[in-house]
Design a protein around this motif. Structure first.
Motif, short mmCIF file in Angstrom:
data_model
loop_
_atom_site.label_atom_id
_atom_site.label_comp_id
_atom_site.label_asym_id
_atom_site.label_seq_id
_atom_site.Cartn_x
_atom_site.Cartn_y
_atom_site.Cartn_z
N ARG A 143 97.77 -29.61 -3.40
CA ARG A 143 96.99 -28.78 -3.59
C ARG A 143 96.08 -28.64 -4.91
O ARG A 143 94.72 -28.50 -4.82
N LEU A 144 96.83 -28.79 -5.89
CA LEU A 144 95.95 -29.04 -7.34
C LEU A 144 95.09 -30.10 -7.35
O LEU A 144 93.96 -29.65 -7.97
N LEU A 145 95.46 -31.36 -6.82
CA LEU A 145 94.55 -32.06 -6.87
C LEU A 145 93.10 -32.12 -6.23
O LEU A 145 92.01 -32.23 -6.78
N VAL A 146 93.37 -31.51 -4.87
CA VAL A 146 92.24 -30.97 -4.14
C VAL A 146 91.55 -29.98 -4.54
O VAL A 146 90.33 -30.18 -4.59
N LEU A 147 92.06 -29.21 -5.45
CA LEU A 147 91.50 -28.06 -5.81
C LEU A 147 90.72 -28.54 -6.98
O LEU A 147 89.49 -28.11 -7.18
N ARG A 148 91.15 -29.54 -7.80
CA ARG A 148 90.40 -30.03 -9.03
C ARG A 148 89.14 -30.83 -8.53
O ARG A 148 88.11 -30.65 -9.18
N ILE A 149 89.35 -31.70 -7.59
CA ILE A 149 88.35 -32.46 -6.58
C ILE A 149 87.30 -31.56 -6.45
O ILE A 149 86.11 -31.76 -6.62
N GLY A 150 87.77 -30.43 -5.88
CA GLY A 150 86.63 -29.49 -5.02
C GLY A 150 85.94 -28.73 -6.12
O GLY A 150 84.70 -28.73 -6.22
N LEU A 151 86.43 -28.37 -7.38
CA LEU A 151 85.77 -27.91 -8.39
C LEU A 151 84.78 -28.70 -9.14
O LEU A 151 83.56 -28.34 -9.29
N ILE A 152 85.23 -29.85 -9.35
CA ILE A 152 84.28 -31.15 -10.17
C ILE A 152 83.14 -31.26 -9.18
O ILE A 152 82.00 -31.39 -9.71
N GLY A 153 83.59 -31.45 -8.10
CA GLY A 153 82.35 -31.99 -6.85
C GLY A 153 81.57 -30.82 -6.83
O GLY A 153 80.22 -30.91 -6.70
N PHE A 154 81.97 -29.55 -6.69
CA PHE A 154 80.94 -28.38 -6.49
C PHE A 154 80.04 -28.20 -7.72
O PHE A 154 78.94 -27.77 -7.47
N GLY A 155 80.75 -28.50 -9.05
CA GLY A 155 79.73 -28.27 -10.20
C GLY A 155 78.69 -29.42 -10.04
O GLY A 155 77.66 -28.90 -10.63
N VAL A 156 79.23 -30.69 -9.77
CA VAL A 156 78.33 -31.71 -9.91
C VAL A 156 77.07 -31.38 -8.89
O VAL A 156 75.92 -31.75 -9.05
N ALA A 157 77.46 -30.92 -7.56
CA ALA A 157 76.61 -30.71 -6.70
C ALA A 157 75.54 -29.63 -6.94
O ALA A 157 74.32 -29.62 -6.70
N SER A 158 76.11 -28.44 -7.63
CA SER A 158 75.42 -27.44 -8.09
C SER A 158 74.17 -27.88 -9.15
O SER A 158 73.11 -27.46 -9.01
N VAL A 159 74.64 -28.61 -10.09
CA VAL A 159 73.75 -29.33 -10.84
C VAL A 159 72.70 -30.18 -10.30
O VAL A 159 71.43 -30.03 -10.47
N ALA A 160 72.97 -30.76 -9.03
CA ALA A 160 72.02 -31.72 -8.52
C ALA A 160 71.22 -31.04 -7.58
O ALA A 160 69.88 -31.09 -7.59
N VAL A 161 71.54 -29.82 -7.03
CA VAL A 161 70.76 -28.77 -6.25
C VAL A 161 69.43 -27.95 -7.35
O VAL A 161 68.65 -28.23 -7.03
N ALA A 162 70.07 -27.78 -8.49
CA ALA A 162 69.13 -27.15 -9.67
C ALA A 162 68.15 -28.12 -10.04
O ALA A 162 67.11 -27.70 -10.29
#
Length: 295
Positions: A75-94
């Motif tokens: 769970r921690l690994l998947v959560l960490r991947i999700g957090l990093i991925g969401f942050g990178v994708a958010s910057v890409a959208v912006a």
């Protein structure tokens, strides 16, 4: 027994809320930014719909896969991947220079968001026992659902005073805080060696939903045009693929969605009510926000 949480349990709830909060927030905050996005990057109503639905389709289609991945890889690994991925994708959208790239980045946001929600809740359920668990889940539910209320208000303030691009950059702060708090957890990642992911079922579900949504969004604007037969074909193929996903769940081991759950009247009724409630909330948020700003 007491329902008072220890410092470590409060830390778990904080991380879980921060992780899922951004996923819920981005489902609603975008609505008030749509007219500003259209003015700057172009596109009509269908592109505005895609800016919303590209996120929701990948989020909804992959959330089952993410739950299985949490069991298989931790769970921690998947959560960490999700957090990093969401942050990178958010910057890409912006930073998107065109509406096509914005929609693609929104789809990637949905993929990362799918990894956040189930792993956040699973982190709570796997580290706490009753009655603390019920209190923690109640806090998680209240605070993450509050994102649906805060989203339009916060988005409106940001769009009016800054830029629509900052609507997506605000995700970086809670994601950064959550990533900074993760190493402080005493919890060790647990993996189930027998857990497997039904990738075929995941592909059928994602493709089926994507093609059907594509047709439903584009058909009203393309009615009678040269693309109409292709869109009807997309709708039919999407329905067939999703039906294939349902059939696949009868034979997959383990299935992404155990169909036996629907034999429970309570489970079926609850899911049916949830379908109509969230469909109404999502449609209302989109239509009202766009109408008030454009009409």
């Amino acid at each position: 027994m007491t329902d008072r949480m220890t410092p470590q349990q409060r830390l778990v709830v904080t991380i879980a809320v921060l992780g899922s909060f951004v996923a819920f927030l981005d489902g609603t905050v975008v609505n008030v930014a749509l007219p500003a996005i259209a003015r700057e990057l172009g596109g009509g109503l269908s592109t505005q719909q895609w800016a919303v639905d590209a996120y929701l389709v990948t989020l909804g289609a992959l959330i089952l896969v993410a739950g299985a991945a949490s069991d298989a890889y931790g769970r921690l690994l998947v959560l960490r991947i999700g957090l990093i991925g969401f942050g990178v994708a958010s910057v890409a959208v912006a930073a998107a220079p065109s509406i096509e790239l914005l929609i693609a980045a929104r789809a990637l946001q949905g993929v990362a968001g799918a990894f956040l929600v189930p792993s956040s809740l699973a982190l709570i359920t796997s580290t706490m026992a009753e009655p603390v668990r019920s209190r923690a889940i109640g806090l998680w539910t209240a605070l993450t659902t509050g994102a649906m209320i805060v989203g339009p208000l916060l988005g409106g303030v940001i769009v009016d005073n800054l830029s629509w691009r900052w609507v997506f950059l605000i995700n970086v702060l809670p994601i950064g805080v959550a990533l900074a708090l993760l190493p402080r957890l005493d919890t060790r990642d647990e993996r189930r060696p027998d857990a497997r992911i039904d990738w075929i079922g995941a592909a059928l579900c994602t493709a089926g939903l994507g093609l059907a949504v594509l047709a439903l969004i584009e058909l009203p604007t393309a009615a009678g045009g040269p693309a109409t037969p292709w869109l009807w074909g997309s709708l039919g193929l999407g329905i067939l693929l999703f039906a294939g996903f349902v059939l696949r769940q009868r034979t997959a081991s383990p299935p992404l969605l155990p169909l036996d759950l629907f034999r429970s009247g309570t489970f079926s009724a609850g899911n049916l009510a949830t379908l109509f409630i969230y469909a109404a909330l999502s449609l209302n948020g989109f239509v009202v926000s766009v109408y008030l700003q454009q009409g």
